[in-house]
Design a protein around this motif. Structure first.
Motif, PDB file in Angstrom:
ATOM      1  N   GLN A  58       0.851  -1.194   0.000  1.00 53.39           N
ATOM      2  CA  GLN A  58       0.000   0.000   0.000  1.00 53.39           C
ATOM      3  C   GLN A  58       0.890   1.248   0.000  1.00 53.39           C
ATOM      4  O   GLN A  58       1.971   1.242   0.582  1.00 53.39           O
ATOM      5  N   ALA A  59       0.445   2.250  -0.676  1.00 53.09           N
ATOM      6  CA  ALA A  59       1.199   3.517  -0.702  1.00 53.09           C
ATOM      7  C   ALA A  59       0.213   4.636  -0.929  1.00 53.09           C
ATOM      8  O   ALA A  59      -0.984   4.401  -1.055  1.00 53.09           O
ATOM      9  N   GLN A  60       0.746   5.848  -0.992  1.00 57.92           N
ATOM     10  CA  GLN A  60      -0.132   6.968  -1.346  1.00 57.92           C
ATOM     11  C   GLN A  60      -0.562   6.797  -2.784  1.00 57.92           C
ATOM     12  O   GLN A  60       0.210   6.275  -3.593  1.00 57.92           O
ATOM     13  N   ASN A  61      -1.763   7.232  -3.082  1.00 55.95           N
ATOM     14  CA  ASN A  61      -2.263   7.107  -4.445  1.00 55.95           C
ATOM     15  C   ASN A  61      -1.325   7.832  -5.405  1.00 55.95           C
ATOM     16  O   ASN A  61      -1.177   9.037  -5.340  1.00 55.95           O
ATOM     17  N   GLY A  62      -0.696   7.063  -6.248  1.00 53.76           N
ATOM     18  CA  GLY A  62       0.248   7.684  -7.179  1.00 53.76           C
ATOM     19  C   GLY A  62      -0.152   7.414  -8.606  1.00 53.76           C
ATOM     20  O   GLY A  62       0.700   7.262  -9.468  1.00 53.76           O
ATOM     21  N   TYR A  63      -1.447   7.361  -8.844  1.00 53.17           N
ATOM     22  CA  TYR A  63      -1.914   6.995 -10.183  1.00 53.17           C
ATOM     23  C   TYR A  63      -1.463   8.017 -11.233  1.00 53.17           C
ATOM     24  O   TYR A  63      -1.469   9.217 -10.989  1.00 53.17           O
ATOM     25  N   THR A  64      -1.082   7.507 -12.372  1.00 56.74           N
ATOM     26  CA  THR A  64      -0.824   8.359 -13.526  1.00 56.74           C
ATOM     27  C   THR A  64      -1.283   7.617 -14.771  1.00 56.74           C
ATOM     28  O   THR A  64      -1.286   6.384 -14.790  1.00 56.74           O
ATOM     29  N   LEU A  78      -8.519   1.498  -9.312  1.00 60.67           N
ATOM     30  CA  LEU A  78      -9.488   1.820  -8.261  1.00 60.67           C
ATOM     31  C   LEU A  78     -10.237   0.589  -7.795  1.00 60.67           C
ATOM     32  O   LEU A  78     -10.929   0.624  -6.779  1.00 60.67           O
ATOM     33  N   ASP A  79     -10.094  -0.510  -8.526  1.00 61.80           N
ATOM     34  CA  ASP A  79     -10.778  -1.735  -8.131  1.00 61.80           C
ATOM     35  C   ASP A  79      -9.980  -2.521  -7.086  1.00 61.80           C
ATOM     36  O   ASP A  79     -10.461  -3.526  -6.570  1.00 61.80           O
ATOM     37  N   PHE A  80      -8.774  -2.065  -6.801  1.00 64.20           N
ATOM     38  CA  PHE A  80      -8.031  -2.686  -5.696  1.00 64.20           C
ATOM     39  C   PHE A  80      -8.552  -2.119  -4.379  1.00 64.20           C
ATOM     40  O   PHE A  80      -8.949  -0.952  -4.316  1.00 64.20           O
ATOM     41  N   ARG A  81      -8.559  -2.966  -3.368  1.00 67.14           N
ATOM     42  CA  ARG A  81      -9.105  -2.527  -2.076  1.00 67.14           C
ATOM     43  C   ARG A  81      -8.310  -1.361  -1.498  1.00 67.14           C
ATOM     44  O   ARG A  81      -8.843  -0.483  -0.850  1.00 67.14           O
ATOM     45  N   GLU A  82      -6.989  -1.411  -1.711  1.00 64.87           N
ATOM     46  CA  GLU A  82      -6.131  -0.371  -1.131  1.00 64.87           C
ATOM     47  C   GLU A  82      -5.436   0.399  -2.249  1.00 64.87           C
ATOM     48  O   GLU A  82      -5.314  -0.123  -3.357  1.00 64.87           O
ATOM     49  N   ALA A  83      -4.990   1.588  -1.916  1.00 61.90           N
ATOM     50  CA  ALA A  83      -4.201   2.363  -2.895  1.00 61.90           C
ATOM     51  C   ALA A  83      -2.800   1.754  -2.918  1.00 61.90           C
ATOM     52  O   ALA A  83      -2.015   1.942  -1.995  1.00 61.90           O
ATOM     53  N   LEU A  84      -2.526   0.997  -3.955  1.00 63.85           N
ATOM     54  CA  LEU A  84      -1.226   0.329  -4.049  1.00 63.85           C
ATOM     55  C   LEU A  84      -0.209   1.265  -4.688  1.00 63.85           C
ATOM     56  O   LEU A  84      -0.573   2.188  -5.420  1.00 63.85           O
ATOM     57  N   SER A  85       1.039   0.984  -4.413  1.00 61.46           N
ATOM     58  CA  SER A  85       2.113   1.769  -5.026  1.00 61.46           C
ATOM     59  C   SER A  85       2.021   1.583  -6.540  1.00 61.46           C
ATOM     60  O   SER A  85       2.220   0.472  -7.057  1.00 61.46           O
ATOM     61  N   PHE A  86       1.692   2.652  -7.242  1.00 61.51           N
ATOM     62  CA  PHE A  86       1.326   2.510  -8.656  1.00 61.51           C
ATOM     63  C   PHE A  86       2.502   2.069  -9.527  1.00 61.51           C
ATOM     64  O   PHE A  86       2.345   1.213 -10.402  1.00 61.51           O
ATOM     65  N   ASP A  87       3.665   2.644  -9.276  1.00 59.39           N
ATOM     66  CA  ASP A  87       4.806   2.255 -10.122  1.00 59.39           C
ATOM     67  C   ASP A  87       5.182   0.799  -9.876  1.00 59.39           C
ATOM     68  O   ASP A  87       5.513   0.065 -10.800  1.00 59.39           O
ATOM     69  N   LYS A  88       5.062   0.365  -8.617  1.00 58.26           N
ATOM     70  CA  LYS A  88       5.395  -1.033  -8.301  1.00 58.26           C
ATOM     71  C   LYS A  88       4.365  -1.971  -8.938  1.00 58.26           C
ATOM     72  O   LYS A  88       4.704  -3.062  -9.376  1.00 58.26           O
TER      73      LYS A  88
END
Lengths: 208, 270
Positions: free
Chosen positions: B134-140, B223-233
């Protein structure tokens, strides 16, 4: 010649009456704005503006004369040849070696939209929305290939920031193309789409 | 064993609405215009559906969809035969249609239970997210360059065929690249019907023939993941997963790919 003077000269030369006006100036010893206007079929204000612009550029000389007690200007051609010599190096932005050492990454929730190029291996366009409601406008910037490659390799918002020079190397962009890269970075920073991360902040963040 | 899922539970029950809707339409038409008309409508719907399943087979080369097509076709024929012979004693041909329908239905249920006709996009996303924290929302919306591989064009094209056949991903084969779009069960009609010419808004992994791999996770999937995952990872992990799959395929261990997907342990209704 600086860019502003060159632009003013270019503007004068581009007028459709410019050639006729210069013909007048070359063949007459001196001429007033009203004489030139009547001879060329122009409005006196147009002729006056043209002559004042040429005076400002040092091409004609302005001399105040009096008719009875009313003063007016007569204009004499000063230069027999006009040269537009513009050194474009003067519009090159000054850069320092530290520019490429800046640590950057994409900023989260910036609202910038990156569109892939048709080739799929670089970003082709970046767009921003400005304003609200009816005033909302979209500003699209089409990117050059090196800019597209650079942005393709820009670290994600929650990734570790990288130095601009390192991203250039990763993207396979030659260092000599860095001015155009730095230009788009400046634009993206202004639009809040790129974060410049202080080296100390970044290490603290990674450690945290 | 209980496995913690990273994706939110699948709450799309569209698949159950199709038979219920069909029954409702058949009953309504039957009540208004008589039972033969109701059966005829049912027959027409099954026949149309069989055309869609046939198209799925053409696009994926998954042989399971031949069975699905034959089931739907035989169900259509049963409905048409009932419409034509309504009120009469069942004839031999009608009984043959019923027998075929039941046979193909049993086969189809077996295929569904063994996930042979199941789109694997959900498993792909679960596997990609398994190790991501989990990480801060880093969506791009930008894709991530995952790395470089030395797979040949033949390996990539071979894996593309495998991925299509086993419903791991829909593939977009270009002149110099192949993009793999993992499709989740229920999201496939737009791809099958050819309504998705542009895959770039979807979740995808792209292999170009020069060896570069890039990956993208769509905002909808993120957004369908339960948690905000590290986006780059997450993007890196998705790309690495496909690189691993192509590697397994290259070594002739493609069965391991299916084992990994099965190991996620999704039920046929998830």
């Amino acid at each position: 010649m600086d860019f502003k003077s060159a632009a003013a000269l270019g503007s004068c030369l581009s007028k459709d009456y410019a050639e006729d006006f210069f013909e007048l100036l070359v063949n007459y010893q001196d001429v007033s704005a009203s004489e030139a206007a009547s001879r060329l079929g122009l409005h006196i204000r147009t002729a006056q503006d043209f002559l004042e612009a040429l005076t400002g550029l040092g091409i004609v000389e302005q001399r105040e004369v009096f008719e009875k007690k009313r003063p007016y200007y007569r204009y004499t051609l000063k230069a027999r040849r006009i040269t537009l010599d513009l050194d474009l190096a003067q519009v090159r932005r000054p850069r320092s070696a530290g520019d490429l050492a800046r640590q950057v990454r994409e900023k989260a929730h910036s609202g910038a939209r990156f569109s892939l190029a048709r080739s799929g291996d670089r970003i082709g366009q970046v767009s921003f929305s400005t304003g609200e409601g009816r005033e909302r406008k979209e500003h699209k910037i089409s990117l050059t290939d090196p800019q597209g490659l650079f942005l393709y390799h820009l670290p994600f918002p929650n990734a570790e920031p990288l130095a601009i020079g390192d991203i250039l190397r990763k993207a396979g962009v030659e260092a000599k193309l860095s001015p155009e890269i730095l230009d788009i970075i400046d634009v993206l920073i202004r639009h809040g789409a790129i974060d410049v991360v202080n080296r100390n902040d970044a290490s603290r963040e990674v450690a945290g | 064993m209980y496995t913690l899922r990273k994706l939110k539970p699948n709450r799309t029950y569209g698949w159950i609405l199709v038979p219920i809707g069909l029954m409702a339409v058949m009953l309504a038409v039957g009540a208004l215009f008589g039972a033969p008309a109701g059966f005829a409508v049912g027959g027409a719907v099954f026949t149309l559906y069989s055309a869609y399943s046939c198209l799925t087979f053409v696009r994926t080369a998954n042989a399971g969809f031949i069975v699905v097509t034959l089931f739907q076709l035989s169900a259509g024929l049963v409905a048409f035969s009932w419409a034509l012979a309504y009120g009469q004693r069942p004839n031999r041909l009608g009984l043959v249609f019923v027998a075929c329908m039941l046979f193909f239905m049993a086969w189809m249920v077996l295929l569904a239970a063994t996930k042979k006709i199941r789109w694997r996009g959900r498993e792909v996303l679960e596997l990609a997210a398994a190790e991501v924290e989990q990480a801060q929302n880093g969506y791009t919306g930008r894709p991530l360059p995952v790395g470089k591989t030395d797979f040949t064009q033949d390996h990539i094209l071979g894996f593309a065929e495998f991925a299509r056949r086993h419903l791991i991903a829909i593939t977009y084969v270009g002149r110099d690249r192949v993009a793999f779009v993992p499709v989740r069960e229920g999201n496939e009609p737009a791809f099958i019907l050819g309504l998705k010419d542009d895959y770039t808004d979807e979740t995808w992994v792209c292999f170009d023939f020069a060896g570069n791999v890039s990956a993208n996770v769509s905002q909808r999937d993120y957004l369908d993941f339960r948690e905000a995952l590290s986006f780059d990872k997450l993007c890196q992990s998705l790309g690495d997963l496909f690189v691993e799959f192509v590697g397994l395929f290259q070594r002739g261990e493609s069965v391991r790919i299916l084992d990994r997907l099965d190991a996620v342990g999704l039920s046929m209704f998830e």
